[in-house]
Design an enzyme around this catalytic site. Structure first.
Site, PDB file in Angstrom:
ATOM      1  N   PRO A  90      74.876 -36.114  28.511  1.00  0.00           N
ATOM      2  CA  PRO A  90      74.002 -34.561  28.698  1.00  0.00           C
ATOM      3  C   PRO A  90      74.675 -33.404  28.068  1.00  0.00           C
ATOM      4  O   PRO A  90      75.790 -33.384  28.144  1.00  0.00           O
ATOM      5  CB  PRO A  90      74.010 -34.632  30.364  1.00  0.00           C
ATOM      6  CG  PRO A  90      74.327 -36.111  30.776  1.00  0.00           C
ATOM      7  CD  PRO A  90      75.069 -36.691  29.565  1.00  0.00           C
ATOM      8  N   CYS A  91      73.826 -32.666  27.561  1.00  0.00           N
ATOM      9  CA  CYS A  91      74.326 -31.638  26.477  1.00  0.00           C
ATOM     10  C   CYS A  91      74.188 -30.202  27.416  1.00  0.00           C
ATOM     11  O   CYS A  91      74.411 -29.332  26.846  1.00  0.00           O
ATOM     12  CB  CYS A  91      73.596 -31.703  25.214  1.00  0.00           C
ATOM     13  SG  CYS A  91      71.911 -31.356  25.322  1.00  0.00           S
TER      14      CYS A  91
END
Length: 377
Positions: A90-91
């Site tokens: 997840p960014c």
């Protein structure tokens, strides 16, 4: 170490997808002929979509609760047997759009290096990562530096750069950090652009039948538009076709439809990216970055070039380069979220093609460059 002969089994290259999401990167690898032997993600809707389209049911869970050996057991493979380990952690914790707080302690920032540690223990031939550009060239480089050292110290040759998905046939401007690492310091490269002309919004969605806000094409449940209030529909009707935005609403209607924030920005001449809100896409350009918020006109340039609504799920999926037989699962709003969070399959396909071309090892011995040789080319 597995005794699987990759020379004889190019049609049976295996991968595992960590943080698999709805399956954008995996779809790219599937299109090149790789076989998924396992996936894991926390998002139940995304896992349901992944299983429906890719055909492998992901583990629904927190990856930090697993060891490398535990994951290998779950996936039924041995250490060193995987051809590719994919990690698209997840960014959101890295994003430049979330800069009001200090995210140094956001646990998602550590998932990048955590997945590299898993890779070192699982020993895939290739480790592939996708993330926001800031990871390798920006405010979050320190997390990438740690990840790079983990891979390098374990003998992986690491290549990284920021690639634009539009250069690989995706009708969308989407800059992403792409990392490919290869075991035993064997040489590898990032994919090179494979299109001469960028695909446009027109190329991607012009042939789809018109639908109104809140309506669905009876022949395609994915070609469904988000609902808007009557006020928003009337406002969008005032936005010029093919690239207009709230700034272009005729002056007699500005008092009625411009929000206080719009009036203030217009007075100060401080528009920035704010000019994209309530904006129509341009027919003959690639779309801007498709995000999880592409159902909402106030969140960017996501309004259809001519119709008075935001893009449908099918249109959003086409702009991400998903095939037309792709079907999202879960709630309607989650379809947009899954799509916007995904790696465009066409970009994943280019990465997979690059990885595959380095096989078989025995026939491409000239490409088995050591770290020193790789940097001397």
């Amino acid at each position: 170490m597995s005794d699987r002969n990759v020379t004889d089994e190019l049609d049976d290259l295996q991968y595992v997808d960590l943080f698999s999401g709805c399956g954008g990167m995996s779809q790219g690898f599937e299109q090149v002929g790789f076989d998924c032997v396992g996936a894991i993600d926390q998002n139940e809707n995304a896992c349901e979509t992944y299983g429906h389209n890719i055909g492998t049911e992901p583990i629904i869970g927190d990856i930090t609760n697993y060891t490398a050996d535990g994951l290998l057991d779950e996936f039924g493979v041995s250490k060193g047997e995987l051809d590719v380990l994919i990690s698209c952690a997840p960014c959101q914790g890295f994003s430049q759009h979330r800069n009001k707080d200090d995210y140094d302690h956001d646990e998602r920032n550590t998932l990048v290096s955590f997945s590299a540690e898993l890779a070192v223990e699982m020993e895939p031939e290739f480790f592939v990562m996708e993330n926001v550009p800031e990871l390798i060239r920006g405010s979050k480089e320190k997390y990438w530096n740690r990840t790079y050292e983990i891979l390098k110290d374990a003998g992986y040759l690491v290549k990284s750069d920021i690639l634009n998905a539009a250069d690989f046939g995706v009708p969308q401007r989407r800059n992403r950090a792409i990392i490919i690492a290869r075991k035993d310091s064997r040489k590898v490269e990032l994919p090179s652009p494979n299109v001469d002309d960028h695909r446009t919004v027109r190329d991607a969605i012009e042939d789809l039948p018109p639908v109104k806000a809140g309506e669905e094409d009876p022949d395609d449940p994915m070609h469904r538009a988000p609902n808007h209030t009557d006020r928003i529909v009337k406002m969008l009707d005032l936005v010029p076709n093919d690239g207009g935005s709230w700034m272009d609403i005729p002056e007699p209607y500005q008092d009625e439809y411009w929000l206080d924030s719009m009036k203030k920005r217009a007075e100060n001449g401080d528009l920035g990216s704010f000019c994209d809100t309530y904006g129509r896409m341009h027919w003959d350009r690639p779309a801007g970055t498709i995000t999880r918020k592409s159902s909402t006109p106030s969140c960017g340039r996501y309004v259809h070039p001519e119709q008075n609504r935001n893009i449908t799920v099918r249109e959003a999926a086409r702009l991400q380069s998903f095939p037309d037989d792709w079907e999202f699962q879960g709630s309607f709003i989650s379809w947009y979220e899954q799509n916007g969070n995904a790696v465009p399959p066409k970009l994943g396909e280019a990465i997979a093609e690059e990885v595959k071309q380095w096989y078989p090892i025995e026939e491409k011995g000239a490409r088995q460059a050591t770290l020193e040789n790789a940097f001397s080319d």
